[in-house]
Design a protein around this motif. Sequence first.
Motif, PDB file in Angstrom:
ATOM      1  N   GLU A  68      -0.089   7.930   8.292  1.00 19.30           N
ATOM      2  CA  GLU A  68      -1.031   7.137   8.772  1.00 19.30           C
ATOM      3  C   GLU A  68      -0.527   5.597   8.784  1.00 19.30           C
ATOM      4  O   GLU A  68      -0.657   5.084  10.003  1.00 19.30           O
ATOM      5  N   HIS A  69       0.099   5.392   7.774  1.00 14.71           N
ATOM      6  CA  HIS A  69       0.647   3.989   7.629  1.00 14.71           C
ATOM      7  C   HIS A  69       1.817   4.038   8.802  1.00 14.71           C
ATOM      8  O   HIS A  69       1.793   2.984   9.275  1.00 14.71           O
ATOM      9  N   ASP A  99       1.312   4.166  -3.060  1.00 10.80           N
ATOM     10  CA  ASP A  99       1.108   5.589  -2.725  1.00 10.80           C
ATOM     11  C   ASP A  99       2.195   6.388  -3.140  1.00 10.80           C
ATOM     12  O   ASP A  99       2.307   7.338  -3.992  1.00 10.80           O
ATOM     13  N   ARG A 137       0.936  -1.382  -0.058  1.00 10.08           N
ATOM     14  CA  ARG A 137      -0.262  -0.059   0.083  1.00 10.08           C
ATOM     15  C   ARG A 137       0.750   1.162   0.051  1.00 10.08           C
ATOM     16  O   ARG A 137       0.578   2.130  -0.672  1.00 10.08           O
ATOM     17  N   ALA A 138       1.842   1.249   0.947  1.00  8.10           N
ATOM     18  CA  ALA A 138       2.823   2.440   1.105  1.00  8.10           C
ATOM     19  C   ALA A 138       3.573   2.595  -0.598  1.00  8.10           C
ATOM     20  O   ALA A 138       3.955   3.699  -0.947  1.00  8.10           O
ATOM     21  N   ILE A 185      -1.912  14.556  -0.134  1.00  7.93           N
ATOM     22  CA  ILE A 185      -2.840  13.153   0.173  1.00  7.93           C
ATOM     23  C   ILE A 185      -1.793  12.307   0.756  1.00  7.93           C
ATOM     24  O   ILE A 185      -1.913  11.385   1.501  1.00  7.93           O
ATOM     25  N   ILE A 186      -0.555  12.082  -0.030  1.00 10.83           N
ATOM     26  CA  ILE A 186       0.159  10.961   0.049  1.00 10.83           C
ATOM     27  C   ILE A 186       0.937  11.042   1.240  1.00 10.83           C
ATOM     28  O   ILE A 186       1.183  10.246   2.155  1.00 10.83           O
ATOM     29  N   ASN A 187       1.275  12.387   1.737  1.00 10.64           N
ATOM     30  CA  ASN A 187       2.086  12.447   3.091  1.00 10.64           C
ATOM     31  C   ASN A 187       0.946  12.118   4.124  1.00 10.64           C
ATOM     32  O   ASN A 187       1.439  11.388   5.012  1.00 10.64           O
ATOM     33  N   ASP A 188      -0.217  12.395   4.026  1.00 10.35           N
ATOM     34  CA  ASP A 188      -1.057  11.955   5.014  1.00 10.35           C
ATOM     35  C   ASP A 188      -1.397  10.494   5.026  1.00 10.35           C
ATOM     36  O   ASP A 188      -1.188   9.767   6.157  1.00 10.35           O
ATOM     37  N   LYS A 189      -1.401   9.998   4.028  1.00 11.67           N
ATOM     38  CA  LYS A 189      -1.576   8.515   4.031  1.00 11.67           C
ATOM     39  C   LYS A 189      -0.251   7.873   4.135  1.00 11.67           C
ATOM     40  O   LYS A 189      -0.351   6.847   5.162  1.00 11.67           O
ATOM     41  N   LEU A 190       0.967   8.069   3.986  1.00 16.56           N
ATOM     42  CA  LEU A 190       2.143   7.533   4.502  1.00 16.56           C
ATOM     43  C   LEU A 190       2.121   7.892   5.978  1.00 16.56           C
ATOM     44  O   LEU A 190       2.740   6.889   6.818  1.00 16.56           O
TER      45      LEU A 190
END
Length: 160
Positions: free
Chosen positions: A151-152, A116, A112-113, A144-149
């Motif tokens: 969270e991961h 992204d 997933r990471a 968006i990608i910063n926030d997803k990463l």
Amino acid sequence: MLDSLMTPQVGGEAIKLAASVGGALLVAKLAVRWALDRYKKEKLWDREVTALTDVLLAIGELRAINSEWLRELETGVHSGEAADAARETRWRIAKAKLDAVASLAAMILPKRAQNDIILLSAALRSEGKEWSTRLKDTDKALTIINDKLLEHGKKHLRGD
């Protein structure tokens, strides 16, 4: 002489001794295997955290530079050719850093990471758009990608 050693009592003691030694070897082997597995998992965890940190630092630098360009665009205040050149150099360095760590991240981070990061790299290559649209799209993709990463990373640090 050997006949006197082969009594049932001596034979029983030999079996007990062999069982104790065998049991100790089995426990030692299991303990070493457990310790090595744990060590390997911790090393991989360290590498994942380092790769994720490097990616997030590069994204942070790209976001900062993109924000400076957006601010100039929105305010209409241009900081000059020297500042533009410096920003462009910083952008290329941060982008190169992201590309470099993305390769390492592709090997060790969860799928997933990795996806992204691939999406971000594709978004940063978008060309042919108007400058203001490109800046806004880049800002959105970076955020968006910063926030997803992030969270991961939080889930990963908690062990989820």
